[in-house]
Design a protein around this motif. Structure first.
Motif, mmCIF file in Angstrom:
data_model
loop_
_atom_site.group_PDB
_atom_site.id
_atom_site.type_symbol
_atom_site.label_atom_id
_atom_site.label_comp_id
_atom_site.label_asym_id
_atom_site.label_seq_id
_atom_site.Cartn_x
_atom_site.Cartn_y
_atom_site.Cartn_z
ATOM 1 N N HIS B 208 18.331 118.521 -36.221
ATOM 2 C CA HIS B 208 19.047 118.011 -35.067
ATOM 3 C C HIS B 208 18.343 118.417 -33.791
ATOM 4 C CE1 HIS B 208 22.404 115.690 -35.781
ATOM 5 N NE2 HIS B 208 23.370 116.572 -35.805
ATOM 6 N N SER B 209 17.545 119.489 -33.920
ATOM 7 C CA SER B 209 16.945 120.075 -32.731
ATOM 8 C C SER B 209 15.523 119.572 -32.567
ATOM 9 C CB SER B 209 16.979 121.595 -32.862
ATOM 10 O OG SER B 209 15.946 122.157 -32.099
ATOM 11 N N MET B 210 15.310 118.777 -31.517
ATOM 12 C CA MET B 210 13.950 118.298 -31.237
ATOM 13 C C MET B 210 13.027 119.476 -30.998
ATOM 14 S SD MET B 210 14.632 115.345 -28.549
ATOM 15 C CE MET B 210 15.941 116.201 -27.749
ATOM 16 N N PRO B 241 4.333 110.029 -26.319
ATOM 17 C CA PRO B 241 4.876 109.085 -27.300
ATOM 18 C C PRO B 241 4.507 107.659 -26.910
ATOM 19 C CG PRO B 241 6.604 109.958 -25.874
ATOM 20 C CD PRO B 241 5.375 110.751 -25.588
ATOM 21 N N GLU B 242 4.316 106.817 -27.934
ATOM 22 C CA GLU B 242 3.915 105.446 -27.653
ATOM 23 C C GLU B 242 5.103 104.575 -27.304
ATOM 24 O OE1 GLU B 242 1.681 104.124 -31.016
ATOM 25 O OE2 GLU B 242 -0.017 105.388 -30.450
ATOM 26 N N ASN B 243 6.239 104.876 -27.953
ATOM 27 C CA ASN B 243 7.389 104.002 -27.783
ATOM 28 C C ASN B 243 8.337 104.551 -26.718
ATOM 29 O OD1 ASN B 243 10.076 102.807 -28.354
ATOM 30 N ND2 ASN B 243 8.922 101.786 -29.984
ATOM 31 N N ILE B 250 13.368 112.023 -26.694
ATOM 32 C CA ILE B 250 12.905 113.412 -26.627
ATOM 33 C C ILE B 250 13.057 113.998 -25.226
ATOM 34 C CG2 ILE B 250 11.301 113.220 -28.582
ATOM 35 C CD1 ILE B 250 9.029 113.078 -26.556
ATOM 36 N N THR B 251 13.164 113.131 -24.214
ATOM 37 C CA THR B 251 13.378 113.684 -22.875
ATOM 38 C C THR B 251 14.867 113.767 -22.556
ATOM 39 O OG1 THR B 251 13.165 111.475 -21.930
ATOM 40 C CG2 THR B 251 11.190 112.859 -21.928
#
Lengths: 215, 255, 287
Positions: B208-210, B241-243, B250-251
């Protein structure tokens, strides 16, 4: 605890030390080339600047990776940010050494108005400062970092002394103007190197004590 | 991207259904050997479902259906001739909540080997000791192996469960949010352990934790609504990241 | 104004609690009264000889040894028959069977079986075990009949014990590459055994007091010999009480009936106590 993070931080320390010793060597070579009119040595300093730039960028990338992936806080956060900044200072020092080497190449054809004494002395002090500052960094010794920063005044004093001395030469004999001017630049470059090392010392104190100081 | 790495698990066009609900859609990527691959994404994105397709734990749920290929060490595990019991010996699993059996610490570790027919006491002793050492728990429990596993702390229980999985000598370890029930100190210990274990095992971890994914994994797959939006080296996912959806997630600007 | 309201609410609370308390007291009181009544009338005749001697003088004197032994054989036999059957049925229903309609029907059937009057089981035992299998009126026929009486209790207790085992244990075991049967044998059964044992003991307590199922299948009014094989008829405690009271030829027999009732009551209460102790003991361990 957080073994891999600890390893990565240790690697980062080592990389900064490596960069530091590369930069030290560069100053040494530039000053030696200037003093002994050694074109070959000067050429080495001029040509291998990319090596330093690449290494500095590598350290910067390491710092970015650690920040993105390890969520550093407190001392770790200060360390990673400051290492990135210190690497930039070291890279600037290397650039200044390159400038000195370029002047050495220019002056190698002519005789000096007098044997170089104070400039090599400044170079030596600057080298020692870098060396001792990184020592303070590795040993987390804030007092030593503060002491190293104080040495910058010696470089500043020498810089002024050299300026005055060379001015008298220029006034006495206009033919020396070109050479004296170049040497004044060398002195100024070394003085700037001293300033960068002072910055590095301030960063080290900040890593260890979390207090911002300026010298 | 992974040219120099051996692929342990290959997933091709994987679809998964709970009854009429499609939980995974067209999932395709490879999981390399002796690396940590993290699966991240919001709740209900299919990451746990995906994890459970690798050891066919989803088979335990009625009314599920799988399309596509999951190839583990060269074998398509959804072919008829595959023995699920054998598959699960190769693909160990650690669950979200520590779930030791209400038995002694020793019996918990010896459970798997015993059920697989090992009766020699010396051999069992050796397996128990090795597994506990591998799971960085031996020093904490070596003087009380006969005590109930229910009595040790949550973090120790989870490492016990890892040791229990290691005792049947798998090649792959699946971990389903293994630290979500643990405090930060116990979490850090498990994360260190994962870092050590990847030398010998291929690890796939749902988290759950990035931040955890960033810290411990070599590769990251970002799941959203049952699809893999992006997959690649963890450093790349977290730095460039590309996408756009990956970046938003993630931000923390998701949704 | 506010205060009045508060007082009123408190009063209402007190009233309701008092009523509830009284109801509880009544229930416990009735139980106490029964125990007191039986014990006061029967305790006088209970001594070691009463427990270890044959009845004598047309059952107007002597002890209850054959009834005690007979009950023991019948209860043991019924448990030996019903426990494995019940536990395996429960395992099948909780662990293997699909959660289908058929299973629901079976479960309803089992529950209904528990509600069938016990005399019906007696008739069933008579026609199937005594007549059809030709076991005669015997300990065997009685045990089997009693076994069927407690089968639903055991199945339900075992089912509940099995379902109380967390799925985490099953998943942990299956994920280690262990077959379903091994998982049940090594994890699920050991974890549920206290519940299963408790269910069986409660079953024992129940059949120890059953009269109707054994009237036609096992029990005899009086026998001079202790049973020597499972094909012998036997005396049993509950039926002995019935026999003593209904025969009614001598007033001496009434205290003997109460004495027998004391023994029976004592046994049943003890058995239930043991079951409770086991449950509490394992309940604590599993927490």
């Amino acid at each position: 605890m957080r073994k891999s993070f600890e390893h990565q931080l240790e690697d980062l320390n080592q990389d900064l030390l490596k960069l530091g010793s590369m930069v030290e060597e560069r100053i040494h070579k530039a000053i030696t080339a200037l003093k002994n009119k050694n074109d070959e040595l000067a050429q080495q300093v001029v040509e291998n600047d990319d090596e330093i730039d690449d290494y500095q960028m590598e350290i910067e990338q390491e710092c970015i990776n650690l920040t993105a992936l390890q969520q550093p806080v407190a001392k770790d956060l200060r360390r990673i940010n400051m290492v990135s900044k210190m690497a930039t200072d070291l890279e600037r020092i290397a650039d200044l050494a390159q400038n000195i080497a370029e002047i050495a190449l220019e002056l190698s054809a002519s005789d000096y108005v007098k044997p170089l004494v104070d400039l090599p002395k400044m170079g030596e002090i600057a080298q020692e400062m870098i060396h001792d500052a990184l020592d303070a960094f590795v040993n987390s010794n804030a007092d030593k970092a503060k002491e190293v920063a104080q040495r910058d005044s010696k470089i500043n004093d020498l810089d002024e002394q050299i300026l005055r001395e060379l001015l008298t030469y220029m006034v006495e004999d206009p033919k020396t103007v070109q050479q004296s001017n170049d040497l004044i630049f060398v002195s100024r470059y070394l003085e700037r190197i001293g300033d960068h090392v002072t910055n590095i010392c301030e960063d080290i104190v900040y890593i260890i004590t979390a207090e911002r100081v300026s010298y | 991207m992974m040219e120099n790495e051996t692929k342990t698990i290959e997933i091709k066009d994987l679809d998964f259904y709970y009854g009429d609900f499609q939980a995974l859609e067209n999932v395709t990527f490879d999981i390399p050997e002796n690396k940590v691959t993290a699966l991240i994404g919001p709740s209900g994105c299919g990451k746990s479902t995906f994890l459970r397709t690798i050891n066919r734990m989803n088979d335990l749920i009625d009314g599920t259906r799988v399309d596509g290929d999951v190839i583990v060490e060269g074998d398509d595990i959804y072919k008829d001739e595959i023995d699920v019991v054998e598959l699960r010996k190769e693909v160990g699993m650690v669950f979200q909540e520590p779930n030791p059996f209400p038995k002694s610490i020793y019996d918990n570790i010896a459970y798997g080997p015993r059920a697989h027919g090992i009766t020699d006491t010396e051999k069992l002793d050796e397996i128990v000791e090795n597994s506990l050492k591998h799971a960085a728990l031996w020093d904490e429990v070596d003087d009380r192996l006969d005590q109930s596993a229910i009595g040790i702390s949550g973090g120790q229980q989870q490492r016990l469960c890892i040791a229990r999985a290691l005792a049947v000598d798998p090649d792959i370890l699946l971990m389903d949010e293994p630290t979500s029930a643990l405090d930060p100190v116990a979490t850090a210990k498990i994360e260190d352990l994962i870092d050590d274990l990847k030398e010998e095992y291929t690890i796939v971890i749902v988290t759950h934790s990035m931040q955890q994914a960033a810290r411990i994994s070599d590769y990251t797959a970002f799941f959203l609504m049952g699809e893999v939006i992006e997959h690649g080296p963890t450093q790349k996912i977290f730095e460039k990241p590309e996408n756009q959806k990956t970046e938003d997630y993630i931000t923390g600007r998701f949704g | 104004m506010k205060n009045n309201n508060l007082q009123y609410r408190h009063l209402k609370e007190k009233f309701v609690f008092s009523i509830l308390g009284l109801t509880l007291l009544a229930a416990v009181g009735i139980l106490g009264l029964i125990i007191y009544f039986i014990f006061s009338k029967g305790i006088g005749v209970v001594d070691l000889e009463f427990l270890t001697q044959m009845p004598t003088n047309g059952m107007t004197e002597g002890g209850i040894l054959p009834a005690l032994l007979g009950s023991f054989y019948l209860v043991s036999g019924s448990i030996l028959f019903a426990a494995p059957l019940g536990v395996f049925a429960a395992i099948y229903m909780t662990e293997y069977a699909d959660k289908s309609k058929t299973l629901r029907m079976i479960r309803i059937g089992v529950n209904n079986l528990a509600g069938v009057p016990s005399v019906v089981f007696g008739l069933f035992g008579l026609s199937v075990f005594v007549k059809f299998f030709n076991f005669g009126v015997s300990i065997l026929s009685g045990s089997l009949t009693l076994g069927i009486v407690i089968l639903p209790t055991i199945i339900r207790a075992s089912e509940e014990a099995l379902m109380a085992v967390p799925d985490e244990y099953r998943h942990a075991s299956l994920a280690l590459g262990i077959t379903k049967w091994e998982t049940i044998k090594r994890v699920v059964l050991p974890a549920s055994i206290p519940g299963i044992i408790t269910g069986c003991i409660l079953g024992v307590g129940r059949v120890a007091g059953e009269t109707a199922p054994i009237i036609f299948t096992a029990a005899t009014f009086y026998t001079a010999n202790l049973p020597t094989s499972v094909f012998d008829e036997a005396m049993a405690l509950p039926y002995h009480i019935y026999a003593l009271v209904t025969a009614g030829t001598s007033p001496k027999q009434v205290p003997l009936a109460y004495g027998t009732a004391v023994v029976l009551l004592f046994l049943v209460i003890s058995i239930n106590l043991v079951a409770t102790l086991i449950r509490n003991h394992y309940g604590r361990l599993n927490d």
